[in-house]
Design an enzyme around this catalytic site. Sequence first.
Site, PDB file in Angstrom:
ATOM      1  N   ASN A  13       0.881  -1.169   0.000  1.00 17.69           N
ATOM      2  CA  ASN A  13       0.000   0.000   0.000  1.00 17.69           C
ATOM      3  C   ASN A  13       0.918   1.219   0.000  1.00 17.69           C
ATOM      4  O   ASN A  13       1.533   1.531   1.019  1.00 17.69           O
ATOM      5  CB  ASN A  13      -0.891  -0.032   1.251  1.00 17.69           C
ATOM      6  CG  ASN A  13      -1.741   1.229   1.378  1.00 17.69           C
ATOM      7  OD1 ASN A  13      -1.770   2.071   0.479  1.00 17.69           O
ATOM      8  ND2 ASN A  13      -2.438   1.361   2.494  1.00 17.69           N
ATOM      9  N   LYS A  15       0.171   4.219  -0.161  1.00 16.28           N
ATOM     10  CA  LYS A  15      -0.440   5.394   0.499  1.00 16.28           C
ATOM     11  C   LYS A  15      -0.207   6.633  -0.363  1.00 16.28           C
ATOM     12  O   LYS A  15      -0.210   6.527  -1.580  1.00 16.28           O
ATOM     13  CB  LYS A  15       0.090   5.526   1.932  1.00 16.28           C
ATOM     14  CG  LYS A  15      -0.089   4.214   2.715  1.00 16.28           C
ATOM     15  CD  LYS A  15       0.117   4.345   4.186  1.00 16.28           C
ATOM     16  CE  LYS A  15      -0.112   2.999   4.860  1.00 16.28           C
ATOM     17  NZ  LYS A  15      -0.032   3.036   6.308  1.00 16.28           N
ATOM     18  N   HIS A 100      -9.648   1.301   5.008  1.00 20.29           N
ATOM     19  CA  HIS A 100      -8.351   1.442   5.681  1.00 20.29           C
ATOM     20  C   HIS A 100      -8.509   2.354   6.904  1.00 20.29           C
ATOM     21  O   HIS A 100      -9.275   3.314   6.867  1.00 20.29           O
ATOM     22  CB  HIS A 100      -7.311   2.016   4.706  1.00 20.29           C
ATOM     23  CG  HIS A 100      -5.915   1.893   5.244  1.00 20.29           C
ATOM     24  ND1 HIS A 100      -5.410   2.766   6.181  1.00 20.29           N
ATOM     25  CD2 HIS A 100      -4.937   0.982   5.016  1.00 20.29           C
ATOM     26  CE1 HIS A 100      -4.175   2.394   6.491  1.00 20.29           C
ATOM     27  NE2 HIS A 100      -3.860   1.316   5.791  1.00 20.29           N
ATOM     28  N   GLU A 102      -6.732   4.630   8.026  1.00 22.16           N
ATOM     29  CA  GLU A 102      -6.450   6.054   7.756  1.00 22.16           C
ATOM     30  C   GLU A 102      -7.669   6.730   7.125  1.00 22.16           C
ATOM     31  O   GLU A 102      -7.929   7.912   7.365  1.00 22.16           O
ATOM     32  CB  GLU A 102      -5.196   6.181   6.874  1.00 22.16           C
ATOM     33  CG  GLU A 102      -3.938   5.892   7.682  1.00 22.16           C
ATOM     34  CD  GLU A 102      -2.786   5.289   6.900  1.00 22.16           C
ATOM     35  OE1 GLU A 102      -2.801   5.339   5.649  1.00 22.16           O
ATOM     36  OE2 GLU A 102      -1.863   4.755   7.549  1.00 22.16           O
ATOM     37  N   GLU A 172      -5.343  -5.074  10.397  1.00 19.18           N
ATOM     38  CA  GLU A 172      -4.325  -4.044  10.602  1.00 19.18           C
ATOM     39  C   GLU A 172      -4.571  -3.324  11.927  1.00 19.18           C
ATOM     40  O   GLU A 172      -5.356  -2.361  11.979  1.00 19.18           O
ATOM     41  CB  GLU A 172      -4.380  -3.013   9.474  1.00 19.18           C
ATOM     42  CG  GLU A 172      -4.087  -3.576   8.101  1.00 19.18           C
ATOM     43  CD  GLU A 172      -3.477  -2.515   7.179  1.00 19.18           C
ATOM     44  OE1 GLU A 172      -2.415  -2.785   6.626  1.00 19.18           O
ATOM     45  OE2 GLU A 172      -4.049  -1.428   7.041  1.00 19.18           O
ATOM     46  N   GLY A 178       2.624   2.088  10.755  1.00 19.09           N
ATOM     47  CA  GLY A 178       3.585   3.187  10.638  1.00 19.09           C
ATOM     48  C   GLY A 178       4.306   3.517  11.935  1.00 19.09           C
ATOM     49  O   GLY A 178       4.952   4.553  12.053  1.00 19.09           O
ATOM     50  N   SER A 218       3.515  -2.374  10.161  1.00 20.62           N
ATOM     51  CA  SER A 218       4.969  -2.457  10.355  1.00 20.62           C
ATOM     52  C   SER A 218       5.545  -3.823   9.990  1.00 20.62           C
ATOM     53  O   SER A 218       6.512  -4.281  10.597  1.00 20.62           O
ATOM     54  CB  SER A 218       5.351  -2.070  11.787  1.00 20.62           C
ATOM     55  OG  SER A 218       4.948  -0.726  12.063  1.00 20.62           O
TER      56      SER A 218
HETATM   57  P1  13P Z   1       3.060   0.186   7.566  1.00 21.54           P
HETATM   58  O1  13P Z   1       3.560  -1.092   6.973  1.00 21.54           O
HETATM   59  O2  13P Z   1       3.808   1.392   7.081  1.00 21.54           O
HETATM   60  O3  13P Z   1       2.963   0.092   9.052  1.00 21.54           O
HETATM   61  O4  13P Z   1       1.555   0.395   7.019  1.00 21.54           O
HETATM   62  C1  13P Z   1       0.670  -0.660   7.118  1.00 21.54           C
HETATM   63  C2  13P Z   1      -0.565  -0.288   6.385  1.00 21.54           C
HETATM   64  O5  13P Z   1      -1.310   0.588   6.799  1.00 21.54           O
HETATM   65  C3  13P Z   1      -0.840  -0.965   5.117  1.00 21.54           C
HETATM   66  O6  13P Z   1      -2.125  -0.695   4.659  1.00 21.54           O
END
Ligand code: 13P
Length: 257
Positions: A13, A15, A100, A102, A172, A178, A218
Amino acid sequence: MDPTKRKTIIAGNWKMNMTPSQAAKLTFDLKTAIPLKRRACEIVLCVPYVDIEMVKTGVTGSEMKLGAQNVHFAPKGAYTGEISAEMLTECGVEYVIVGHSERRQYFGETDETADKRLLAGVNAGLKVILCVGETLAERESGVTTQVIARQTRVGLADVSREMLGNVIIAYEPVWAIGTGKTATADQAEEVCAFIRGVVAELYDSGAAEGLTIQYGGSMNAGNAAELLSKKDVDGGLIGGASLKPEEFAKIIEAAER
Ligand code: 13P
């Protein structure tokens, strides 16, 4: 993972990273790092909309599939800033993420909108990755399973058993995204197995056994093998590490073992 029962999927992803020119370079570097061979796992890149064209060209001749990061539930209309499933499929997109954390955290999306977006995606022929996950406060107050059960039930509310073949769930935990703070393999397994149980209740055990459930948060080259060794963890949804070709390639190697 249990490749005899279900598909392992490693998805990046990206982002809100990579301009089209940066995306072209990253895709080229990924293609070099992930040589073409018969693979046990599916590899997907979920990229920003403006990168789709570039990445589509870049992944040609590789095993990497194209994905997007969201889809709207309406077929078209006055939804400024949104994108329809048909727009994505016409651009060659095969996968899409919905719900997601976010999107939930910063853009007011909910379990209900995740369900509607998921439905629109599946109806258009996309494979949809539904994200679920608890916050740190929820984990610490002991309501993780309640939260995950609700997100899974509502997120799948309009999904028939036939449609489920085009659905992937990504667990997740919000506190692991992150932050560099990965869930332990046992924590990931516990929740992924729990999700499978919820899906078995909603449909049947065959449907649950065939469902790919990824872990995200992560995940990196150092922890992927252990996470993926768990029987209910069928892949990864990877943020930061998916932008680093060598690192992403190592995660894929871990999924092939
Ligand atoms: P990270 O791997 O940067 O922690 O992000 C995970 C994520 O949100 C994937 O959708």
